[in-house]
Design a protein around this motif. Structure first.
Motif, short mmCIF file in Angstrom:
data_model
loop_
_atom_site.label_atom_id
_atom_site.label_comp_id
_atom_site.label_asym_id
_atom_site.label_seq_id
_atom_site.Cartn_x
_atom_site.Cartn_y
_atom_site.Cartn_z
N ARG A 62 -4.21 0.39 -2.41
CA ARG A 62 -3.45 -0.77 -2.88
C ARG A 62 -4.13 -1.44 -4.08
N THR A 112 -4.84 11.66 1.22
CA THR A 112 -4.14 11.02 2.33
C THR A 112 -4.55 9.55 2.50
N ARG A 113 -5.53 9.11 1.73
CA ARG A 113 -6.03 7.75 1.88
C ARG A 113 -5.01 6.72 1.39
N SER A 114 -4.95 5.58 2.08
CA SER A 114 -4.07 4.50 1.67
C SER A 114 -4.74 3.71 0.54
N ASP A 168 -9.70 12.03 -1.35
CA ASP A 168 -8.78 12.34 -0.26
C ASP A 168 -7.39 11.81 -0.57
N ASP A 199 -9.55 0.60 -4.62
CA ASP A 199 -9.26 1.69 -3.68
C ASP A 199 -9.12 3.01 -4.44
N PRO A 258 0.83 -1.22 0.00
CA PRO A 258 0.00 0.00 0.00
C PRO A 258 0.85 1.26 0.00
N MET A 259 0.28 2.35 -0.50
CA MET A 259 0.88 3.68 -0.39
C MET A 259 -0.24 4.69 -0.30
N ASP A 260 0.06 5.88 0.23
CA ASP A 260 -1.01 6.87 0.28
C ASP A 260 -1.26 7.42 -1.12
N LEU A 261 -2.47 7.93 -1.33
CA LEU A 261 -2.88 8.36 -2.67
C LEU A 261 -1.95 9.43 -3.24
N LYS A 262 -1.48 10.33 -2.37
CA LYS A 262 -0.61 11.40 -2.86
C LYS A 262 0.68 10.82 -3.44
#
Length: 373
Positions: A284, A280-282, A278, A306, A254-258
């Motif tokens: 994957r 900041t959302r994670s 958003d 996601d 996973p990584m944050d959306l940004k």
């Protein structure tokens, strides 16, 4: 080395993205030109704009394979004073074939959406919107043992022994004893008329798409040493494969959306994207539909994505995406440019295997209509 004609390159394209996969009404196929013409230089492009045609003329291209059809809507007239009329005139004047593979290339294994997924490193990919179901049969070919490999290659090189996008060249062989009695009208490869012959044979089995049966049978017969080959075909009730639009798969972690936005821009070689949701959302699980993906947002949501990567998102569709809580990266329609390098690689492998004398290139012209400041 053989110089092939347009029909033969269409056959290679059909092996990658069969026309039967295309959505109803999609104007794929021959757009302009004579497929009987010999082709020594072939160019892949996303769009057939005037700057691309000028490039083809400069580089001595004989055939263009495009993703977006030049003649997407029927022409009522060909006016050389119009931009499209000039394009048609130049193509005809310089005897350049134009052939389009659109939604069939979106849907095909190894097509546009798979190419994007591969660049992003997605694993365990599946389709999002089923559009086509392929039924399968099994073929059993009996051959003398010395011809086993040539028959196996005739099967696998023509589409047999392949299932999904994970396995290929799947065959099974078993040895046995073949017997036959040729009469005086026969011309047997082994033995002579009037004598009962016993031969060590191999039975080779492979599954294949039912729609490809005629082509595979023809290839086997051409490769078989017997005057009358024995080929058994059985329908399979328990094997099908689904094809469709879009791909959904997982990032390695996973990584944050940004951070993912920057990753997408780097991997797809784009400078700007529009983002809904958003940052900041994670994320994957990634859903992808190249091109205009407005009508499929609920399919992507149901698939459990996601984040959704597509292009051409409308203002009100953006509101709908917020309402169903599906973060979206509008990376633009131009991300489909990945098809150029992908097709070149696939064609190069096939052409080398067949010993074809061809110069394969990709268009270097930018056909993205948008400039960002």
């Amino acid at each position: 080395m053989k110089v092939a004609n347009g029909y033969e390159y269409v056959a290679i394209l059909e092996g990658i993205a069969p026309k039967k996969y295309a959505m109803e009404g999609d104007p794929i196929g021959l757009q302009i030109g004579d497929l009987a013409r010999k082709v020594r230089k072939l160019m892949f492009t996303l769009d057939v704009l005037e700057n691309v045609v000028d490039e083809a003329i400069e580089k001595g291209v004989d055939m263009i394979i495009a993703h977006h059809p030049l003649l997407f809507r029927p022409l009522k007239k060909i006016d050389f004073a119009t931009p499209q009329g000039r394009i048609v005139k130049k193509l005809i004047k310089h005897d350049i074939i134009v052939y389009a593979a659109h939604t069939n290339l979106d849907i095909a294994n190894g097509g546009v959406n798979d190419a994007i997924s591969e660049l992003l490193g997605l694993g365990d990919t599946e389709i999002i919107v089923p559009t086509y179901t392929e039924t399968y049969s099994k073929m059993a070919v009996y051959t003398p043992d010395f011809a086993e490999e040539s028959i196996r290659l005739a099967l696998v090189n023509n589409g047999a022994g392949r299932f999904s996008n994970r396995y290929s060249e799947c065959t099974f062989s078993v040895e046995g004893t073949g017997r036959f009695l040729p009469n005086d009208k026969a011309n047997p490869t082994i033995g002579k008329p009037g004598d009962l012959e016993t031969v060590q044979e191999v039975k080779i089995e492979a599954i294949f798409p039912r729609s490809e049966m005629d082509r595979i049978v023809k290839a086997v017969k051409l490769s078989h040493p017997y005057e009358v080959p024995v080929i058994d075909i059985y329908p399979l009730e328990n094997v099908t494969s689904k094809m469709g639009l879009g791909r959904i798969g997982n990032l390695p972690k996973p990584m944050d959306l940004k951070a993912f936005i920057g990753f997408v821009k780097e991997k797809l070689s784009i400078e700007n994207v529009r983002v809904i949701g958003d940052a900041t959302r994670s994320v994957r699980k990634i859903g992808i539909i190249g091109g205009d993906g407005n009508k499929f947002i609920h399919d992507v949501k149901r698939a459990g994505a996601d984040v959704y990567i597509t292009g051409d998102i409308y203002y009100h569709t953006g509101h709908d995406l917020l309402a169903i809580d599906l973060p979206t990266i509008d990376a633009g329609h131009y991300i489909e440019k990945v098809m150029k390098a992908s097709l070149l690689k696939q064609f190069d492998e096939v052409c080398q295997g067949y010993g074809l004398d061809i110069d394969l290139i990709v268009s270097e012209r930018n056909t993205n209509p948008f400039t960002f400041y």
